[in-house]
Design a protein around this motif. Structure first.
Motif, mmCIF file in Angstrom:
data_model
loop_
_atom_site.group_PDB
_atom_site.id
_atom_site.type_symbol
_atom_site.label_atom_id
_atom_site.label_comp_id
_atom_site.label_asym_id
_atom_site.label_seq_id
_atom_site.Cartn_x
_atom_site.Cartn_y
_atom_site.Cartn_z
ATOM 1 N N ALA A 1 0.836 -1.205 0.000
ATOM 2 C CA ALA A 1 0.000 0.000 0.000
ATOM 3 C C ALA A 1 0.871 1.256 0.000
ATOM 4 C CB ALA A 1 -0.937 -0.011 1.199
ATOM 5 N N LEU A 2 1.987 1.214 0.729
ATOM 6 C CA LEU A 2 2.903 2.359 0.741
ATOM 7 C C LEU A 2 3.551 2.547 -0.629
ATOM 8 C CD1 LEU A 2 4.289 4.647 2.217
ATOM 9 C CD2 LEU A 2 5.974 2.990 3.049
ATOM 10 N N LEU A 3 3.939 1.453 -1.267
ATOM 11 C CA LEU A 3 4.497 1.536 -2.617
ATOM 12 C C LEU A 3 3.479 2.140 -3.572
ATOM 13 C CD1 LEU A 3 6.614 0.983 -4.791
ATOM 14 C CD2 LEU A 3 5.697 -1.352 -4.958
ATOM 15 N N ARG A 4 2.227 1.697 -3.466
ATOM 16 C CA ARG A 4 1.169 2.243 -4.324
ATOM 17 C C ARG A 4 1.011 3.749 -4.088
ATOM 18 N NH1 ARG A 4 -4.116 -0.115 -6.367
ATOM 19 N NH2 ARG A 4 -5.302 1.735 -6.944
ATOM 20 N N GLY B 1 3.226 -5.892 -9.068
ATOM 21 C CA GLY B 1 3.022 -6.896 -8.026
ATOM 22 C C GLY B 1 1.829 -6.635 -7.138
ATOM 23 N N GLU B 2 2.048 -6.786 -5.830
ATOM 24 C CA GLU B 2 0.982 -6.638 -4.855
ATOM 25 C C GLU B 2 0.472 -5.207 -4.740
ATOM 26 O OE1 GLU B 2 1.870 -8.394 -1.066
ATOM 27 O OE2 GLU B 2 2.748 -10.167 -2.002
ATOM 28 N N ALA B 3 1.238 -4.239 -5.201
ATOM 29 C CA ALA B 3 0.798 -2.842 -5.161
ATOM 30 C C ALA B 3 -0.429 -2.636 -6.048
ATOM 31 C CB ALA B 3 1.927 -1.916 -5.584
ATOM 32 N N SER C 1 -3.042 -4.452 -6.299
ATOM 33 C CA SER C 1 -4.286 -4.768 -5.596
ATOM 34 C C SER C 1 -4.292 -4.258 -4.146
ATOM 35 C CB SER C 1 -4.526 -6.287 -5.593
ATOM 36 O OG SER C 1 -3.451 -6.962 -4.957
ATOM 37 N N ALA C 2 -3.285 -3.497 -3.774
ATOM 38 C CA ALA C 2 -3.182 -2.986 -2.407
ATOM 39 C C ALA C 2 -4.244 -1.920 -2.152
ATOM 40 C CB ALA C 2 -1.790 -2.399 -2.173
ATOM 41 N N GLY C 3 -4.627 -1.813 -0.895
ATOM 42 C CA GLY C 3 -5.583 -0.770 -0.510
ATOM 43 C C GLY C 3 -4.988 0.614 -0.641
ATOM 44 N N GLU C 4 -5.838 1.559 -0.920
ATOM 45 C CA GLU C 4 -5.384 2.944 -1.039
ATOM 46 C C GLU C 4 -5.167 3.545 0.333
ATOM 47 O OE1 GLU C 4 -7.921 5.283 -3.473
ATOM 48 O OE2 GLU C 4 -7.802 3.917 -5.175
ATOM 49 N N MET C 5 -4.320 4.545 0.402
ATOM 50 C CA MET C 5 -4.033 5.227 1.655
ATOM 51 C C MET C 5 -4.562 6.671 1.602
ATOM 52 S SD MET C 5 -0.226 3.720 2.447
ATOM 53 C CE MET C 5 -0.113 4.392 4.093
ATOM 54 N N SER C 6 -5.643 6.868 0.892
ATOM 55 C CA SER C 6 -6.203 8.204 0.692
ATOM 56 C C SER C 6 -6.761 8.815 1.980
ATOM 57 C CB SER C 6 -7.290 8.172 -0.378
ATOM 58 O OG SER C 6 -8.315 7.248 -0.028
ATOM 59 N N GLU C 7 -6.969 8.010 3.017
ATOM 60 C CA GLU C 7 -7.503 8.518 4.282
ATOM 61 C C GLU C 7 -6.568 9.550 4.933
ATOM 62 O OE1 GLU C 7 -7.561 5.696 7.595
ATOM 63 O OE2 GLU C 7 -6.114 4.476 6.493
#
Length: 76
Positions: free
Chosen positions: A48-51, A64-66, A68-74
């Motif tokens: 998620a941090l990479l994304r 990779g996993e980025a 499908s990773a959750g967003e950190m928009s919060e």
């Protein structure tokens, strides 16, 4: 500058979270768009941090996993 993002991650803790797959890691973000004093209760991982970093750089596709990773928009 008028915009920017600084992310500091401290990954030297000795906590263990067997359900979450690893230890707790401290992260601090600073920037003009970051919510002041915000503390997340959501579990985020390295993908998620990479994304987040790639989104900030304007990269349209994530490896990779980025992908499908959750967003950190919060945080913004």
């Amino acid at each position: 500058q008028q915009s920017g993002l600084l992310i500091v991650v401290f990954d030297e803790g000795d906590t263990l979270d067997l359900q979450g797959g690893g230890g707790h890691v401290a992260m601090v973000m600073a920037g003009t768009g970051v919510k002041k004093g915000f503390q997340s209760g959501t579990q985020h991982d390295h993908a998620a941090l990479l994304r987040l970093v790639m989104e900030a750089l304007g990269v349209p596709r994530f490896p990779g996993e980025a992908a499908s990773a959750g967003e950190m928009s919060e945080f913004f």
